[in-house]
Scaffold this active site. Structure first.
Site, PDB file in Angstrom:
ATOM      1  N   HIS A  24      -5.186  -0.461   5.714  1.00  0.00           N
ATOM      2  CA  HIS A  24      -4.854   0.320   6.932  1.00  0.00           C
ATOM      3  C   HIS A  24      -5.918   0.260   8.029  1.00  0.00           C
ATOM      4  O   HIS A  24      -6.503   1.269   8.395  1.00  0.00           O
ATOM      5  CB  HIS A  24      -4.533   1.775   6.581  1.00  0.00           C
ATOM      6  N   ASP A  27       0.904   2.642   3.695  1.00  0.00           N
ATOM      7  CA  ASP A  27       0.096   3.766   3.203  1.00  0.00           C
ATOM      8  C   ASP A  27       0.998   4.992   2.980  1.00  0.00           C
ATOM      9  O   ASP A  27       0.602   6.129   3.276  1.00  0.00           O
ATOM     10  CB  ASP A  27      -1.052   4.097   4.167  1.00  0.00           C
ATOM     11  N   ARG A  42       2.407   9.086  -6.385  1.00  0.00           N
ATOM     12  CA  ARG A  42       2.050  10.431  -6.884  1.00  0.00           C
ATOM     13  C   ARG A  42       2.303  10.693  -8.360  1.00  0.00           C
ATOM     14  O   ARG A  42       2.093  11.821  -8.811  1.00  0.00           O
ATOM     15  CB  ARG A  42       2.770  11.530  -6.083  1.00  0.00           C
ATOM     16  N   ASN A  48      -5.151   6.767  -6.778  1.00  0.00           N
ATOM     17  CA  ASN A  48      -5.607   8.165  -6.639  1.00  0.00           C
ATOM     18  C   ASN A  48      -4.565   9.166  -7.129  1.00  0.00           C
ATOM     19  O   ASN A  48      -4.189  10.095  -6.432  1.00  0.00           O
ATOM     20  CB  ASN A  48      -6.012   8.466  -5.187  1.00  0.00           C
ATOM     21  N   HIS A  73       0.840  -1.214   0.000  1.00  0.00           N
ATOM     22  CA  HIS A  73       0.000   0.000   0.000  1.00  0.00           C
ATOM     23  C   HIS A  73       0.870   1.257   0.000  1.00  0.00           C
ATOM     24  O   HIS A  73       1.311   1.724   1.054  1.00  0.00           O
ATOM     25  CB  HIS A  73      -0.919  -0.010   1.226  1.00  0.00           C
TER      26      HIS A  73
HETATM   27  O1  DOR Z   1      -4.006   9.649   4.707  1.00  0.00           O
HETATM   28  C1  DOR Z   1      -4.215   9.243   3.577  1.00  0.00           C
HETATM   29  N1  DOR Z   1      -3.494   9.687   2.536  1.00  0.00           N
HETATM   30  N2  DOR Z   1      -5.211   8.378   3.359  1.00  0.00           N
HETATM   31  C2  DOR Z   1      -5.622   8.068   2.140  1.00  0.00           C
HETATM   32  O2  DOR Z   1      -6.600   7.375   1.998  1.00  0.00           O
HETATM   33  C3  DOR Z   1      -4.957   8.613   0.945  1.00  0.00           C
HETATM   34  C4  DOR Z   1      -3.594   9.068   1.268  1.00  0.00           C
HETATM   35  C5  DOR Z   1      -3.034   9.980   0.201  1.00  0.00           C
HETATM   36  O3  DOR Z   1      -3.108   9.613  -0.974  1.00  0.00           O
HETATM   37  O4  DOR Z   1      -2.497  11.039   0.533  1.00  0.00           O
HETATM   38 ZN    ZN Z   2      -3.671   4.851   0.961  1.00  0.00          ZN
END
Ligand code: DOR
Ligand code: ZN
Length: 439
Positions: free
Chosen positions: A244, A317, A64, A94, A60
């Protein structure tokens, strides 16, 4: 003879720790027998007193690229990963554009193929019907076999987080049905949007302090979303992995689902094991993330679940944002997320220094289990395999400083933490185990 001999180390294997020498040659591992003579022309690494793991997996991360390369790029974060002993990652959708079309997915795969330090796999994203249709195509079209081999599954956000990728809830049923049918792993960011919305309704984000963030995304939101996902998994036979997980209630739900025999797995992030709501006081928005920091009782439940096997994976994460973005005012407008891919292994080795049985558990949590859950096809350390190699000194004590880490974001939520256990060498099979200086 060429190649590198690693002598005197203890290899952490699925059958337990084994003292053995390794000869790395032509991209494969050979285990020399006792009569083996050290060839003069070989490079030799003296690993006496060191532990050897296969390259670890962080299932995970957010790298970017494309779209927010001022925060991080695949190349910078791959180096950070490698420096932390992680040589395979699963990256989240994302980005901008989001990884919700085959075109966007193919673009990421092409970028990743130019990156040396880490094997980057990707989750597909789905927020609307068209994305589910694209995922079906990716998974079934013979022409997409190569792309499919880089796809670790699909990521769903039950509520918005960074990147606003909340799925239309009416689509969840169809998505789980398709993933059950095609055996596509689903990983879910489990926070219920209605509970979060109700908990946020009376908060004035212009004036509230950072610690309000944890109240705006309460434990019940996680529990409700996990329960929903478990129901869908039961109905459709779909494998579901909780991302997470941060609450005691989540632990209980996953434990019950496993006892029932459902294909439910979960991961926990180091920050949810090590930091509590009390850390807002000194660290403010630096420790704002989703799901948010919790109270002590949740940490106790998460640690117990890590130890007794309810937790399948540790995953970071890793979510780099620039320090300027994190300092944004008012505090609740600051972006959520913390970096972590380079500090995961040192932090886990520190836990193991106090409980040596945990050295073995690190292999399950950061290699064996994510490898199985996401079908990554990675090999362990054995005769003839092509595992990446990570050599750590479990006795070395050092302090974590963001300025010495490799993520482009340049900071860490563990600034100044004293840890015990340091990555010394990372050798990648795809580079024929060439020794590369990481600093
Ligand atoms: O804290 C987080 N940051 N949780 C997420 O779900 C996305 C992540 C991010 O992409 O910055
Ligand atoms: Zn995440």
């Amino acid at each position: 003879m060429s190649g590198i001999l690693i002598s005197g180390g203890v290899v952490v294997t699925s059958e337990g720790p084994k003292e053995m020498d390794l000869l790395l040659e032509d991209g494969t591992i050979k285990i020399p027998n006792s009569k083996f003579q050290i060839p003069n022309s070989s490079g030799v690494i003296n690993a006496t007193g060191h532990l050897i793991y296969p390259g670890l997996i962080d299932c995970h991360v957010h790298f970017r690229e494309p779209g927010a390369t001022h925060k991080a790029t695949m190349a910078t974060e791959a180096l950070a990963a490698r420096s932390g002993g992680v040589t395979t990652v699963c990256e989240m959708p994302n980005t901008t554009p989001p990884t919700t079309t085959i075109e966007a997915f193919a673009d990421k795969v092409e970028r990743a193929e130019a990156v040396e330090d880490c094997d980057i796999r990707f989750f597909f994203g789905a927020t609307e019907q068209g994305h589910i249709d694209q995922l079906r195509l990716l998974w079934t079209e013979p022409d997409y076999e190569h792309l499919r081999s880089r796809c670790s599954g699909v990521k769903v956000f039950f509520d918005h987080s960074t990147g606003n990728q909340k799925i239309e809830s009416a689509l969840l049923d169809e998505l789980f049905a398709m993933c059950g049918e095609l055996s596509i792993p689903i990983v879910g960011h489990c926070e219920d949007p209605e509970i979060n919305a109700a908990a946020s309704a009376n908060v004035d984000v212009m004036v509230s302090p950072t610690n309000q963030h944890s109240q705006m995304r309460p434990p019940e939101a996680e529990a409700k979303a996990i329960a929903h996902a478990i129901t869908l998994s039961r109905e459709h036979g779909a494998a579901f992995h909780v991302a997470h997980m941060s609450t005691a209630e989540g632990v209980q739900l996953v434990a019950d689902a496993k006892a029932e025999g459902l294909p439910i797995t979960c991961e926990v992030a180091p920050h949810h094991l090590l930091l509590t709501v009390d850390h807002y006081e000194h660290m403010g928005t630096l420790v704002k993330m989703n799901p948010p920091l919790r109270e002590e009782r949740h940490l106790d439940a998460l640690w117990a679940a890590v130890e007794d096997g309810i937790v399948d994976c540790i995953a970071t994460d890793h979510a780099p944002h620039t320090i300027e973005e994190k300092a944004q005012q008012p505090p609740l407008s600051s972006p959520s997320g913390v970096p972590g891919v380079e500090t995961m292994l040192p932090l886990l080795l520190t836990a193991a220094a106090a409980d040596p049985g945990f050295y073995q558990r690190i292999l399950d949590l950061c290699f064996t289990n994510p490898n199985r859950i996401f079908n990554l096809g990675k090999e362990g350390i054995e005769e003839g395999s092509s595992a990446d190699i990570v050599i750590v000194n479990p006795a070395e004590e050092w302090e974590i400083h963001g300025s010495e880490l490799h993520s482009k974001c340049g900071w860490t939520p563990y600034e100044g933490a004293k840890v015990k256990g340091r990555v010394k060498h990372v050798l990648r099979a795809c580079e024929d185990y060439t020794l590369k200086t990481l600093a």
